[in-house]
Design an enzyme around this catalytic site. Structure first.
Site, PDB file in Angstrom:
ATOM      1  N   GLU A 173       0.842  -1.210   0.000  1.00 25.44           N
ATOM      2  CA  GLU A 173       0.000   0.000   0.000  1.00 25.44           C
ATOM      3  C   GLU A 173       0.877   1.261   0.000  1.00 25.44           C
ATOM      4  O   GLU A 173       0.767   2.131   0.867  1.00 25.44           O
ATOM      5  CB  GLU A 173      -0.979  -0.016   1.189  1.00 25.44           C
ATOM      6  N   GLU A 304      -5.024  -8.563  -0.569  1.00 25.03           N
ATOM      7  CA  GLU A 304      -5.881  -8.252   0.590  1.00 25.03           C
ATOM      8  C   GLU A 304      -7.310  -8.101   0.087  1.00 25.03           C
ATOM      9  O   GLU A 304      -7.579  -7.248  -0.760  1.00 25.03           O
ATOM     10  CB  GLU A 304      -5.423  -6.969   1.299  1.00 25.03           C
ATOM     11  N   GLN A 353      -7.893 -11.571   7.368  1.00 25.48           N
ATOM     12  CA  GLN A 353      -6.633 -12.247   7.567  1.00 25.48           C
ATOM     13  C   GLN A 353      -6.895 -13.623   8.166  1.00 25.48           C
ATOM     14  O   GLN A 353      -8.005 -13.878   8.625  1.00 25.48           O
ATOM     15  CB  GLN A 353      -5.743 -11.422   8.477  1.00 25.48           C
TER      16      GLN A 353
END
Ligand code: AHR
Length: 504
Positions: A173, A304, A353
């Site tokens: 990111e 993600e 996660q």
């Protein structure tokens, strides 16, 4: 009635097993407590790794694990996490809850975990606050099998042989927590940092992942590829193997997010409609990638994804601990079908996660562990791993929903494995209506059902430590075969897996 036609003669692309990958960050109780409890814990463990968690992840055939972040990766200095544990630096985890990070889980522990899981390794490097030298030395430490300062340090720390890094992320990111960069600047940094991610063993090349876009930031994708694409030509093989994409589903938007367990029918459809948006994102980012990489040599790496709700009341807001309902199961079901359908471009995806954080497949409390509804979806869908996506299409699908939030009533994907078994995964997105589906092979052949499973329940249903079996994967028998047509009756809010064999 909805009709599904499967053309088992038309294989589209191999479904990379890594599409079913997971993500573990030093965040909340993911690594510590969730995975790693230390050798001296009373919780049954092997070299500090929870036995129950490792066993459960092996059952879903976890193909790859990403570590150490996330935002944590761009603040992680790997040398803090090697050597004798008593001398490892204690530091503050500034991103996640401001708690003490004692570095007792580091490089050696990550590879030990992946060895126990039998999965591939995805290590995410630090561009945001690290140096080229630090990244390059980490790669040397992990993978060099010769005489060098970092290989010697690794040996001093008890590991003679190098490990294999399957994937290496050059930052995370970088448009946000990984450095707040602009895409052209990051593109240049990518060129520089990746140069020193050396392939010490040509037999075991490291696949390099470039930091990609947030959600619909198509400008990021285009600019990063523009800045780097002269090096993505064949003579620069190994320059960029993947480009990432992050997308989270927040039903009420990033600020408010919404409750994980309390929601109404409209929010159900809003959540699923936002999950279906993954298809648009993959299509549009993919179209930009096609301009620069028409042969699809660079994989789209959705490293993600998942639901991000408000954390459970009473828990540390920096720990991102949330419950997981039948709604999460449907989000997983439709998203994995989307990835399967785009498996010509999507080569890896990592649910955020793996334990105790966001849309986790497992939750732990002390010595207890439960499997979430999402876990059971990954268990059913494991049969798609490494199989060939088949051409398939639905007809007579009605759009359903409330107000602006519209979704198809059914989604599907189909694949065939090396033994000729066809796996069909179906989602009924309706909150209230059962749905009948007719399934036929394009060639008109008859099929037998070798196995059929279902995950279903009332939309709010979830598992707790007191009642861990509220949502389970169960045998499914609401189907019949009549004149070469397989008729399936799906309850509302359900995900079904069928394993079919063509009759000779
Ligand atoms: O998964 C939680 C966080 O979400 C990650 O650390 C970061 O990369 C993303 O913003």
């Amino acid at each position: 009635m909805v009709r599904l036609v499967i053309n088992d003669r038309k294989k589209m692309s191999m479904i990379s097993p890594e599409i079913y990958g997971h993500f573990s960050e030093h965040l909340g109780r993911c690594i510590y407590e969730g995975i790693y409890v230390g050798e001296d814990s009373e919780i049954p463990n092997v070299n500090g790794m929870r036995k129950d968690v490792v066993e459960a992840l092996k059952e879903i055939k976890i193909p790859v694990l990403r570590w150490p972040g996330g935002c944590f990766a761009d603040e992680y200095h790997w040398k803090d996490g090697v050597g004798p544990k008593e001398t490892r630096k204690k530091m503050v985890n500034t991103h996640w809850g401001g708690v003490v990070e004692d570095n007792s889980f580091g490089t050696h522990e990550f590879f030990e975990l992946c060895e126990q899981l039998g999965c591939k390794t995805y290590v995410n490097g630090n561009v945001g606050s690290g140096t080229v030298q630090e990244m390059s030395e980490w790669v040397e430490y992990m993978t060099f099998d010769g005489i060098s300062p970092m290989a010697e340090l690794r040996k001093t720390n008890g590991r003679e042989k190098p490990w294999k890094i399957d994937y290496f992320g050059v930052g995370n990111e970088n448009w946000g927590c990984g450095g707040n960069m602009r895409p052209s600047y990051y593109g240049d940094l990518y060129r520089r940092f990746q140069t020193y991610v050396r392939n010490y063993d040509p037999e075991k090349p490291i696949a390099k992942i470039c930091g990609g876009a947030n959600v619909d930031d198509y400008h990021w994708t285009k600019t990063v590829l523009e800045v780097t694409h002269d090096h993505t030509l064949p003579q620069f093989h190994g320059f960029m193997d993947g480009l990432s994409l992050h997308y989270y589903v927040h039903p009420e938007g990033w600020e408010v997010k919404g409750s994980a367990t309390e929601f109404d029918d409209e929010t159900w459809y809003k959540t699923l409609s936002k999950a279906m948006y993954m298809d648009t994102l993959v299509t549009r980012h993919g179209a930009i990638m096609d301009e620069y990489d028409p042969d699809k040599k660079i994989g789209m790496i959705v490293d993600e994804w998942g639901c991000w709700f408000n954390c459970e009341p009473g828990t540390n807001p920096g720990f991102l601990y949330q419950q997981n309902t039948i709604r999460d199961a449907l989000v997983a079901g439709v998203t994995l079908n989307i990835f399967n359908k785009h498996s010509d471009r999507v080569k890896m995806a990592n649910l955020a996660q793996v334990v105790n954080v966001l849309q986790a497949v497992l939750l732990t409390e002390g010595s207890k562990m439960i499997k979430t509804p999402t876990y059971h979806i990954f268990h059913m869908y494991r049969h798609h791993q490494g199989a060939e996506l088949l051409e398939s299409s639905l007809s007579d699908v009605t759009e359903i929903g409330m107000n602006d939030w519209r979704v198809p009533e059914i989604t599907e994907s189909c694949s065939v494995d090396a033994n000729g078994i066809i796996t069909v995964t179906l989602n009924n997105l309706s909150v209230s209506e059962d749905n009948d589906i007719e399934i036929v092979l394009a060639g008109g052949e008859a099929v037998t059902v070798e196995e059929a499973n279902i995950v279903t329940g009332e939309m709010h249903a979830y598992n707790t430590f007191e009642q861990p079996d509220t949502v389970l994967e169960k045998r499914f028998d609401r189907y019949e075969i009549m004149h070469k047509v397989l008729k399936v009756s799906m309850p509302a809010c359900s995900v079904v897996e069928l394993r079919l064999k063509k009759k000779a």
